[in-house]
Design a protein around this motif. Structure first.
Motif, short mmCIF file in Angstrom:
data_model
loop_
_atom_site.label_atom_id
_atom_site.label_comp_id
_atom_site.label_asym_id
_atom_site.label_seq_id
_atom_site.Cartn_x
_atom_site.Cartn_y
_atom_site.Cartn_z
N GLN A 80 -0.07 -9.33 3.96
CA GLN A 80 -0.61 -10.50 4.05
C GLN A 80 -1.92 -10.62 5.15
O GLN A 80 -2.78 -11.03 4.92
CB GLN A 80 -0.07 -11.72 4.32
CG GLN A 80 1.17 -11.85 3.13
CD GLN A 80 2.31 -13.00 3.37
OE1 GLN A 80 2.78 -12.91 4.52
NE2 GLN A 80 2.80 -13.46 2.13
N GLN A 81 -1.83 -9.69 6.21
CA GLN A 81 -2.89 -9.76 7.26
C GLN A 81 -4.07 -8.86 6.75
O GLN A 81 -4.96 -9.11 7.09
CB GLN A 81 -2.30 -9.18 8.66
CG GLN A 81 -1.36 -10.13 9.09
CD GLN A 81 -0.66 -9.61 10.47
OE1 GLN A 81 -0.86 -8.73 10.96
NE2 GLN A 81 -0.17 -10.59 11.16
N LEU A 82 -3.55 -7.92 5.86
CA LEU A 82 -4.84 -6.78 5.44
C LEU A 82 -5.38 -7.11 4.29
O LEU A 82 -6.51 -6.56 3.77
CB LEU A 82 -4.10 -5.50 5.21
CG LEU A 82 -3.48 -4.80 6.64
CD1 LEU A 82 -2.42 -3.62 6.10
CD2 LEU A 82 -4.39 -4.44 7.52
N ALA A 83 -4.94 -8.07 3.53
CA ALA A 83 -5.30 -8.38 2.17
C ALA A 83 -4.90 -9.76 1.74
O ALA A 83 -3.81 -10.21 2.01
CB ALA A 83 -5.01 -7.29 0.99
N THR A 84 -5.83 -10.22 0.84
CA THR A 84 -5.22 -11.52 -0.11
C THR A 84 -4.36 -11.32 -1.06
O THR A 84 -4.63 -10.51 -1.93
CB THR A 84 -6.46 -12.25 -0.54
OG1 THR A 84 -7.43 -12.57 0.59
CG2 THR A 84 -6.13 -13.61 -1.18
N MET A 85 -3.17 -11.90 -0.95
CA MET A 85 -2.17 -11.55 -1.95
C MET A 85 -1.99 -12.97 -2.81
O MET A 85 -1.73 -14.07 -2.40
CB MET A 85 -0.85 -11.45 -1.21
CG MET A 85 0.51 -10.98 -1.74
SD MET A 85 1.86 -10.80 -0.94
CE MET A 85 1.59 -9.51 0.12
N THR A 86 -1.71 -12.50 -4.14
CA THR A 86 -1.62 -13.51 -4.99
C THR A 86 -0.34 -12.72 -6.04
O THR A 86 -0.17 -11.60 -6.08
CB THR A 86 -2.68 -13.92 -6.10
OG1 THR A 86 -3.37 -12.74 -6.67
CG2 THR A 86 -3.68 -14.69 -5.18
N MET A 87 0.45 -13.67 -6.70
CA MET A 87 1.56 -12.95 -7.68
C MET A 87 1.65 -13.85 -8.91
O MET A 87 1.54 -15.01 -9.03
CB MET A 87 2.66 -13.19 -6.61
CG MET A 87 3.99 -12.59 -7.18
SD MET A 87 5.38 -12.91 -6.08
CE MET A 87 5.96 -14.39 -6.41
N GLU A 88 2.21 -13.14 -9.74
CA GLU A 88 2.39 -13.51 -10.96
C GLU A 88 4.03 -13.26 -11.06
O GLU A 88 4.59 -12.18 -10.83
CB GLU A 88 2.03 -13.07 -12.16
CG GLU A 88 0.44 -13.10 -12.42
CD GLU A 88 0.01 -12.27 -13.43
OE1 GLU A 88 -1.08 -12.84 -14.09
OE2 GLU A 88 0.27 -11.29 -13.72
N GLU A 89 5.07 -14.19 -11.60
CA GLU A 89 6.36 -13.94 -11.85
C GLU A 89 6.61 -14.14 -13.57
O GLU A 89 6.36 -15.30 -13.97
CB GLU A 89 7.21 -14.76 -11.11
CG GLU A 89 8.65 -14.56 -11.24
CD GLU A 89 9.78 -15.38 -10.45
OE1 GLU A 89 10.57 -15.82 -10.86
OE2 GLU A 89 9.16 -15.61 -9.23
#
Length: 92
Positions: A80-89
């Motif tokens: 999370q510090q190195l990239a923008t994180m998004t998620m699908e479930e």
């Protein structure tokens, strides 16, 4: 079963190598977690700054147990510090 697609957008090129190393380590460790059916890291062939972790779990209890592991609780904040994180479930 539960499938998670976790998308990682690398906004700074200098974060690419450390992100890949951390995500690879998370993948290697998570494959041994109870209920893990698949866990893999993918890179886009068309956009250099897009990666995806695709993971499949037997059920919610196994996923929650995975999320409580030391490797998850240590490595995910690094991602999370190195990239923008998004998620699908998806549940199926």
């Amino acid at each position: 079963m539960i499938r998670l697609n976790v998308f990682l957008l690398i906004e700074e090129e200098s974060n690419r190598r450390p992100l890949i190393e951390a995500a690879t380590r998370l993948t290697e460790l998570s494959l041994h977690d109870k209920g893990c059916i698949s866990y893999d890291l993918y890179g886009s062939l068309t956009v250099d700054n897009h990666l995806m972790i695709c993971e499949t779990w037997n059920d919610r209890a196994d996923l929650e147990q995975h999320m409580a592991t030391d490797h998850f609780r240590t490595i995910v904040p690094q991602l999370q510090q190195l990239a923008t994180m998004t998620m699908e479930e998806f549940t199926f």
